[in-house]
Design an enzyme around this catalytic site. Structure first.
Site, PDB file in Angstrom:
ATOM      1  CB  ALA A  18      -7.561  -3.523  -4.019  1.00 29.06           C
ATOM      2  CB  CYS A  36      -3.689   2.895  -3.477  1.00 31.96           C
ATOM      3  SG  CYS A  36      -2.933   3.510  -1.988  1.00 31.96           S
ATOM      4  CB  CYS A  94      -0.975   0.028   1.163  1.00 27.94           C
ATOM      5  SG  CYS A  94      -2.278   1.225   0.851  1.00 27.94           S
TER       6      CYS A  94
HETATM    7  P1  FAD Z   1      -0.857 -10.670   4.657  1.00 28.77           P
HETATM    8  O1  FAD Z   1      -2.302 -10.342   4.708  1.00 28.77           O
HETATM    9  O2  FAD Z   1       0.099  -9.742   5.324  1.00 28.77           O
HETATM   10  O3  FAD Z   1      -0.697 -12.140   5.235  1.00 28.77           O
HETATM   11  C1  FAD Z   1       0.535 -12.817   5.361  1.00 28.77           C
HETATM   12  C2  FAD Z   1       0.318 -13.900   6.417  1.00 28.77           C
HETATM   13  O4  FAD Z   1       1.433 -14.803   6.413  1.00 28.77           O
HETATM   14  C3  FAD Z   1       0.234 -13.339   7.827  1.00 28.77           C
HETATM   15  O5  FAD Z   1      -0.932 -13.824   8.444  1.00 28.77           O
HETATM   16  C4  FAD Z   1       1.485 -13.851   8.513  1.00 28.77           C
HETATM   17  O6  FAD Z   1       1.302 -14.113   9.896  1.00 28.77           O
HETATM   18  C5  FAD Z   1       1.766 -15.112   7.737  1.00 28.77           C
HETATM   19  N1  FAD Z   1       3.161 -15.530   7.764  1.00 28.77           N
HETATM   20  C6  FAD Z   1       4.265 -14.757   7.647  1.00 28.77           C
HETATM   21  N2  FAD Z   1       5.381 -15.517   7.705  1.00 28.77           N
HETATM   22  C7  FAD Z   1       4.956 -16.782   7.874  1.00 28.77           C
HETATM   23  C8  FAD Z   1       5.630 -18.033   7.993  1.00 28.77           C
HETATM   24  N3  FAD Z   1       6.965 -18.116   7.967  1.00 28.77           N
HETATM   25  N4  FAD Z   1       4.881 -19.149   8.120  1.00 28.77           N
HETATM   26  C9  FAD Z   1       3.518 -19.096   8.132  1.00 28.77           C
HETATM   27  N5  FAD Z   1       2.836 -17.944   8.029  1.00 28.77           N
HETATM   28  C10 FAD Z   1       3.564 -16.808   7.896  1.00 28.77           C
HETATM   29  N6  FAD Z   1      -4.531  -2.711   0.887  1.00 28.77           N
HETATM   30  C11 FAD Z   1      -5.602  -2.214   0.198  1.00 28.77           C
HETATM   31  O7  FAD Z   1      -6.082  -2.871  -0.725  1.00 28.77           O
HETATM   32  N7  FAD Z   1      -6.174  -1.010   0.508  1.00 28.77           N
HETATM   33  C12 FAD Z   1      -5.692  -0.269   1.540  1.00 28.77           C
HETATM   34  O8  FAD Z   1      -6.222   0.794   1.822  1.00 28.77           O
HETATM   35  C13 FAD Z   1      -4.562  -0.748   2.280  1.00 28.77           C
HETATM   36  N8  FAD Z   1      -4.037  -0.015   3.292  1.00 28.77           N
HETATM   37  C14 FAD Z   1      -3.017  -0.535   4.041  1.00 28.77           C
HETATM   38  C15 FAD Z   1      -2.533   0.210   5.099  1.00 28.77           C
HETATM   39  C16 FAD Z   1      -1.538  -0.293   5.929  1.00 28.77           C
HETATM   40  C17 FAD Z   1      -1.035   0.543   7.077  1.00 28.77           C
HETATM   41  C18 FAD Z   1      -1.001  -1.586   5.658  1.00 28.77           C
HETATM   42  C19 FAD Z   1       0.047  -2.168   6.568  1.00 28.77           C
HETATM   43  C20 FAD Z   1      -1.461  -2.318   4.584  1.00 28.77           C
HETATM   44  C21 FAD Z   1      -2.458  -1.806   3.752  1.00 28.77           C
HETATM   45  N9  FAD Z   1      -2.945  -2.511   2.643  1.00 28.77           N
HETATM   46  C22 FAD Z   1      -3.998  -2.015   1.917  1.00 28.77           C
HETATM   47  C23 FAD Z   1      -2.221  -3.711   2.153  1.00 28.77           C
HETATM   48  C24 FAD Z   1      -2.873  -5.048   2.481  1.00 28.77           C
HETATM   49  O9  FAD Z   1      -3.125  -5.150   3.858  1.00 28.77           O
HETATM   50  C25 FAD Z   1      -1.939  -6.164   2.035  1.00 28.77           C
HETATM   51  O10 FAD Z   1      -1.494  -5.941   0.716  1.00 28.77           O
HETATM   52  C26 FAD Z   1      -2.617  -7.531   2.093  1.00 28.77           C
HETATM   53  O11 FAD Z   1      -2.948  -7.841   3.423  1.00 28.77           O
HETATM   54  C27 FAD Z   1      -1.716  -8.599   1.500  1.00 28.77           C
HETATM   55  O12 FAD Z   1      -2.220  -9.887   1.735  1.00 28.77           O
HETATM   56  P2  FAD Z   1      -1.230 -11.129   1.854  1.00 28.77           P
HETATM   57  O13 FAD Z   1      -2.076 -12.317   2.079  1.00 28.77           O
HETATM   58  O14 FAD Z   1      -0.291 -11.128   0.705  1.00 28.77           O
HETATM   59  O15 FAD Z   1      -0.346 -10.806   3.146  1.00 28.77           O
HETATM   60  C1  UQ1 Z   2     -10.896  -3.994  -2.705  1.00 25.54           C
HETATM   61  O1  UQ1 Z   2     -11.416  -4.906  -3.343  1.00 25.54           O
HETATM   62  C2  UQ1 Z   2     -10.262  -4.276  -1.458  1.00 25.54           C
HETATM   63  O2  UQ1 Z   2     -10.239  -5.551  -0.977  1.00 25.54           O
HETATM   64  C3  UQ1 Z   2     -11.338  -5.961  -0.259  1.00 25.54           C
HETATM   65  C4  UQ1 Z   2      -9.624  -3.260  -0.761  1.00 25.54           C
HETATM   66  O3  UQ1 Z   2      -8.942  -3.576   0.361  1.00 25.54           O
HETATM   67  C5  UQ1 Z   2      -9.349  -3.106   1.523  1.00 25.54           C
HETATM   68  C6  UQ1 Z   2      -9.659  -1.901  -1.237  1.00 25.54           C
HETATM   69  O4  UQ1 Z   2      -9.126  -1.003  -0.585  1.00 25.54           O
HETATM   70  C7  UQ1 Z   2     -10.343  -1.619  -2.489  1.00 25.54           C
HETATM   71  C8  UQ1 Z   2     -10.384  -0.203  -2.952  1.00 25.54           C
HETATM   72  C9  UQ1 Z   2     -10.918  -2.641  -3.210  1.00 25.54           C
HETATM   73  C10 UQ1 Z   2     -11.576  -2.373  -4.549  1.00 25.54           C
HETATM   74  C11 UQ1 Z   2     -13.058  -2.332  -4.424  1.00 25.54           C
HETATM   75  C12 UQ1 Z   2     -13.873  -1.446  -5.022  1.00 25.54           C
HETATM   76  C13 UQ1 Z   2     -15.346  -1.551  -4.801  1.00 25.54           C
HETATM   77  C14 UQ1 Z   2     -13.390  -0.335  -5.872  1.00 25.54           C
END
Ligand code: FAD
Ligand code: UQ1
Length: 415
Positions: free
Chosen positions: A307, A344, A161
């Site tokens: 997203a 974003c 993000c």
């Molecule tokens: P994660 O959801 O981080 O999951 C990774 C998982 O793997 C965790 O549960 C962790 O415990 C586990 N793990 C790690 N290492 C190991 C291991 N060795 N063995 C087993 N498990 C492990 N996204 C948006 O779309 N919109 C937003 O507005 C937005 N704002 C954000 C704001 C902030 C401050 C942050 C921090 C993130 C934001 N994001 C946003 C990004 C979004 O949260 C991540 O991109 C998303 O969670 C990614 O998913 P993931 O499954 O790849 O990783």
């Molecule tokens: C989205 O799908 C999503 O995952 C649930 C987010 O993460 C929190 C988002 O921030 C956004 C913007 C989307 C996209 C969804 C719409 C309705 C534009």
């Protein structure tokens, strides 16, 4: 020895979404998720927690409660993946074998790469929205702001993000105005990047906002040290190696350096840098056809967001379904190729959002038939009131695959 038809590594956004989808595809008894954490967090809301608009407690639910019922939760940490033997080893020494593997391990935060951290977080005046341990410290620092510099950093690595490091600046500015303290504050955004935001359409709007609100943006400035006892932050000029600047702060928000998961980096599934090496169209691993990846752990050339995970979950479901039906190793299909969709929601105040949405080409790919580069109240409500529900009840249950189909509907008859 444990064996599963479908083994999912990581129980974050991508891991839980895919385990729900795999349960539907092949039955819960065939699916297991390896995840060490007791708690699952909706990270996007931490932006609002750091600004006092939401509570930290509202961001978390137990991992047990988000695990699809009947799916096996292996509560340990992945230590090593051996795709030549189709096995995974965990920190308690257990070996688990699989037929298919989905890697959803997220990325690694590296606060320790900044001198003085993480110990510096024991002092007040400093916080970071990027971890549950430090997000409330941001709100404390903001509330206790008296006068001086409010400093916001962006590291010299890929981040998840990429808008979040500046969202908290806009919210802090709004908070200081609301409480009558803005005239006592100098607000500074020091970013390692050569731009304010990677996509020009949205960057243009953001430059207008920083000008209007008197927010000072310094490009190519990388945070390398925090002297929390003295309230000093040290930045290096990335264009002039060796040149550093010491900035005194009254409030510091740190976005930590980030890098690939240590369970992937250096192993057979990694690319040269350490990210999971997947095909950008299908999310299938480039060398191991029974391995797939989703989310922040991958080397997909798009911005790392929840997203993006939503859009990827629909594509990956299709890829695996084709693979199971045809038995073919090569999962390419023209009907479902990931376009790099990511989004974003750039929170620019306590009631406005610029909703950036774009694809692999860095071209805007907007869901709504209105100009999303404008600050809008509607988009703020979408981010704050709608998204959490879409996350907990849609994405995590394998029912939300991103807005793609709705975009097409909403743009019907328009071009
Ligand atoms: P994660 O959801 O981080 O999951 C990774 C998982 O793997 C965790 O549960 C962790 O415990 C586990 N793990 C790690 N290492 C190991 C291991 N060795 N063995 C087993 N498990 C492990 N996204 C948006 O779309 N919109 C937003 O507005 C937005 N704002 C954000 C704001 C902030 C401050 C942050 C921090 C993130 C934001 N994001 C946003 C990004 C979004 O949260 C991540 O991109 C998303 O969670 C990614 O998913 P993931 O499954 O790849 O990783
Ligand atoms: C989205 O799908 C999503 O995952 C649930 C987010 O993460 C929190 C988002 O921030 C956004 C913007 C989307 C996209 C969804 C719409 C309705 C534009």
């Amino acid at each position: 020895k444990q064996h599963y038809k479908m083994l999912v590594l990581g129980g974050g956004s991508g891991g839980i979404a895919m385990s729900a989808r795999m349960k539907r595809m092949m039955g819960a008894e065939n699916v297991a998720v390896v995840e060490p954490s007791e708690m699952h967090y909706y990270q996007p809301i931490w932006t609002l927690v750091g600004a006092g608009a939401k509570t930290a407690a509202s961001s978390g639910r137990s991992t047990a409660s988000v695990m699809p019922s009947g799916v096996k939760w292996v509560k340990s940490k992945v230590e090593e993946i051996n795709p030549d033997a189709n096995t995974v080893r965990t920190d308690d020494g257990t070996e688990i074998s699989y037929e298919y593997l989905i890697v959803a391990l997220g990325l690694q935060l590296h606060y320790e790469r900044i001198k003085g951290l993480p110990d510096g977080f024991e002092h007040p005046k400093i916080g970071s929205n990027y971890s549950i341990q430090t997000v409330e410290k941001t709100w404390n620092a903001l509330q206790n702001f008296k006068g001086g510099n409010a400093v916001f950093s962006f590291p010299n690595t890929p981040v998840k993000c990429a808008g979040a490091p500046q969202k908290i600046m806009y919210l802090s500015d709004a908070y200081l105005r609301k409480t009558g303290k803005r005239s006592k504050a100098k607000i500074i955004y020091n970013t390692s990047l050569p731009v304010l935001f990677g996509i020009k359409k949205y960057a243009d709007s953001l430059w207008e906002i920083v000008k209007q609100r008197d927010l000072q943006v310094n490009l190519r400035q990388n945070l390398i040290e925090v002297r929390a006892d003295k309230q000093e932050a040290v930045f290096e000029n990335l264009d002039k190696p060796g040149e550093t600047t010491v900035v005194e702060y009254e409030m510091l928000h740190v976005t930590p350096p980030m890098g690939p998961s240590l369970a992937i980096k250096g192993g057979p599934l990694a690319d040269e840098v350490g990210w999971l090496d997947v095909d950008r169209d299908t999310l299938q691993h480039k060398r191991y056809p029974n391995v797939f990846g989703i989310g922040d752990c991958t080397n997909l050339p798009t911005a790392k967001t929840g997203a993006a995970v939503a859009a990827q979950s629909a594509i990956l479901n299709r890829t695996i379904s084709l693979r199971l039906q045809t038995g073919a190793c090569n999962c390419s299909s023209s009907s479902s190729q990931y376009d790099g969709y990511t989004s974003c929601p750039l929170v620019t105040s306590y009631n406005t959002v610029i909703l950036a949405e774009f694809d692999y080409n860095g071209q805007p790919l907007e869901t709504f038939p209105i100009n999303q580069a404008k600050e809008r109240r509607l988009m703020y409500h979408m981010k704050v009131d709608l998204m959490p529900h879409l996350y907990w009840h849609g994405l995590l249950r394998g029912l939300w695959g991103g807005p793609g189909p709705y975009r097409k509907l909403l743009h019907l008859g328009m071009k």
